[in-house]
Design a protein around this motif. Structure first.
Motif, short mmCIF file in Angstrom:
data_model
loop_
_atom_site.label_atom_id
_atom_site.label_comp_id
_atom_site.label_asym_id
_atom_site.label_seq_id
_atom_site.Cartn_x
_atom_site.Cartn_y
_atom_site.Cartn_z
N GLU A 1 0.83 -1.20 0.00
CA GLU A 1 0.00 0.00 0.00
C GLU A 1 0.87 1.26 0.00
OE1 GLU A 1 -3.02 2.10 3.11
OE2 GLU A 1 -3.34 -0.06 2.76
N LYS A 2 1.93 1.27 0.82
CA LYS A 2 2.82 2.43 0.87
C LYS A 2 3.49 2.66 -0.49
CE LYS A 2 2.24 3.48 5.20
NZ LYS A 2 1.33 4.58 5.53
N ILE A 3 3.91 1.59 -1.14
CA ILE A 3 4.55 1.72 -2.45
C ILE A 3 3.56 2.28 -3.47
CG2 ILE A 3 5.52 0.40 -4.39
CD1 ILE A 3 6.89 -1.38 -2.19
N GLN A 4 2.32 1.83 -3.41
CA GLN A 4 1.29 2.39 -4.31
C GLN A 4 1.09 3.87 -4.03
OE1 GLN A 4 -1.92 -0.39 -3.47
NE2 GLN A 4 -1.67 -1.33 -5.49
N GLN A 5 1.05 4.26 -2.77
CA GLN A 5 0.89 5.66 -2.42
C GLN A 5 2.06 6.51 -2.91
OE1 GLN A 5 0.38 5.50 1.85
NE2 GLN A 5 -1.73 4.77 1.71
N MET A 6 3.22 5.87 -3.03
CA MET A 6 4.40 6.57 -3.52
C MET A 6 4.43 6.63 -5.05
SD MET A 6 7.17 4.79 -0.92
CE MET A 6 8.63 5.63 -1.51
N GLY A 7 3.45 6.00 -5.68
CA GLY A 7 3.38 6.01 -7.14
C GLY A 7 4.03 4.82 -7.81
N GLY A 8 4.41 3.84 -7.03
CA GLY A 8 5.06 2.66 -7.58
C GLY A 8 4.09 1.50 -7.74
N THR A 9 4.58 0.45 -8.35
CA THR A 9 3.83 -0.79 -8.50
C THR A 9 4.52 -1.85 -7.65
OG1 THR A 9 3.25 -0.19 -10.76
CG2 THR A 9 2.96 -2.50 -10.14
N PRO A 10 3.88 -2.23 -6.54
CA PRO A 10 4.55 -3.17 -5.63
C PRO A 10 4.67 -4.56 -6.25
CG PRO A 10 2.32 -2.72 -4.88
CD PRO A 10 2.57 -1.83 -6.06
N ASP B 1 5.97 8.54 6.34
CA ASP B 1 4.88 7.63 6.69
C ASP B 1 5.36 6.18 6.75
OD1 ASP B 1 5.15 7.73 3.88
OD2 ASP B 1 3.09 7.05 3.59
N VAL B 2 6.35 5.83 5.94
CA VAL B 2 6.91 4.48 6.00
C VAL B 2 7.76 4.35 7.27
CG1 VAL B 2 8.40 2.79 4.84
CG2 VAL B 2 6.87 4.24 3.48
N SER B 3 8.54 5.38 7.59
CA SER B 3 9.30 5.36 8.84
C SER B 3 8.39 5.22 10.05
CB SER B 3 10.14 6.64 8.98
OG SER B 3 11.17 6.66 8.05
N ALA B 4 7.26 5.91 10.00
CA ALA B 4 6.30 5.82 11.11
C ALA B 4 5.75 4.40 11.23
CB ALA B 4 5.16 6.82 10.90
#
Length: 144
Positions: A56-65, A118-121
């Motif tokens: 989900e975080k990768i998607q939010q960053m604009g990537g494709t996990p 947000d990933v660090s959190a």
């Protein structure tokens, strides 16, 4: 893109961990070892949850996990195959080594300024604590 690559590495670690625990659970189910299953199922579920959260975080960053653990998945498969042949404690120690490696990766990522806040959190509030608990659970299982 560099930031996504770093989070993707954490995701691959979690995918590998989930695959490894799945293999271990299958082995312990074959042998009807209920105590091991009771300890390992929550750890497997935690890694599966971490996979979803990191994807989900990768998607939010604009990537494709990815859904492929890559080289780590192949490595863990090899380790677990060897551990199965050598027995319960060897298998559990292989899982423990993986958890300790994952803990180190999360500790490094938590300090990395390139990792999004947000990933660090997520790492600091959930993933580090989960890794530490997994290590404690495996130690209890090995000692019991």
């Amino acid at each position: 893109m560099q930031n996504i690559d770093k989070v993707e590495k954490l995701l691959k670690n979690e995918l590998s961990a989930a695959e490894t625990y799945h293999q271990a659970l299958e082995k312990f189910e074959e042998e009807a070892q209920r105590k091991e299953i009771a300890y390992l199922e929550p750890i497997y579920e935690e890694h599966t949850s971490a996979v979803s959260e990191l994807q989900e975080k990768i998607q939010q960053m604009g990537g494709t996990p990815t859904s492929d653990s890559g080289i780590w998945g192949s490595w863990s498969e090899t380790v677990m195959s060897g551990a199965e042949l050598l027995g319960r404690d060897t298998m559990l120690n292989a899982l423990l080594a993986g958890e300790k490696s994952g803990l180190e990766d999360y500790e490094q990522a938590a300090q990395d300024p390139d990792i999004p806040s947000d990933v660090s959190a997520l790492i600091e509030t959930k993933l580090l604590a989960s890794q530490q608990e997994n290590i404690r659970a495996l130690n209890r299982l090995l000692q019991g």
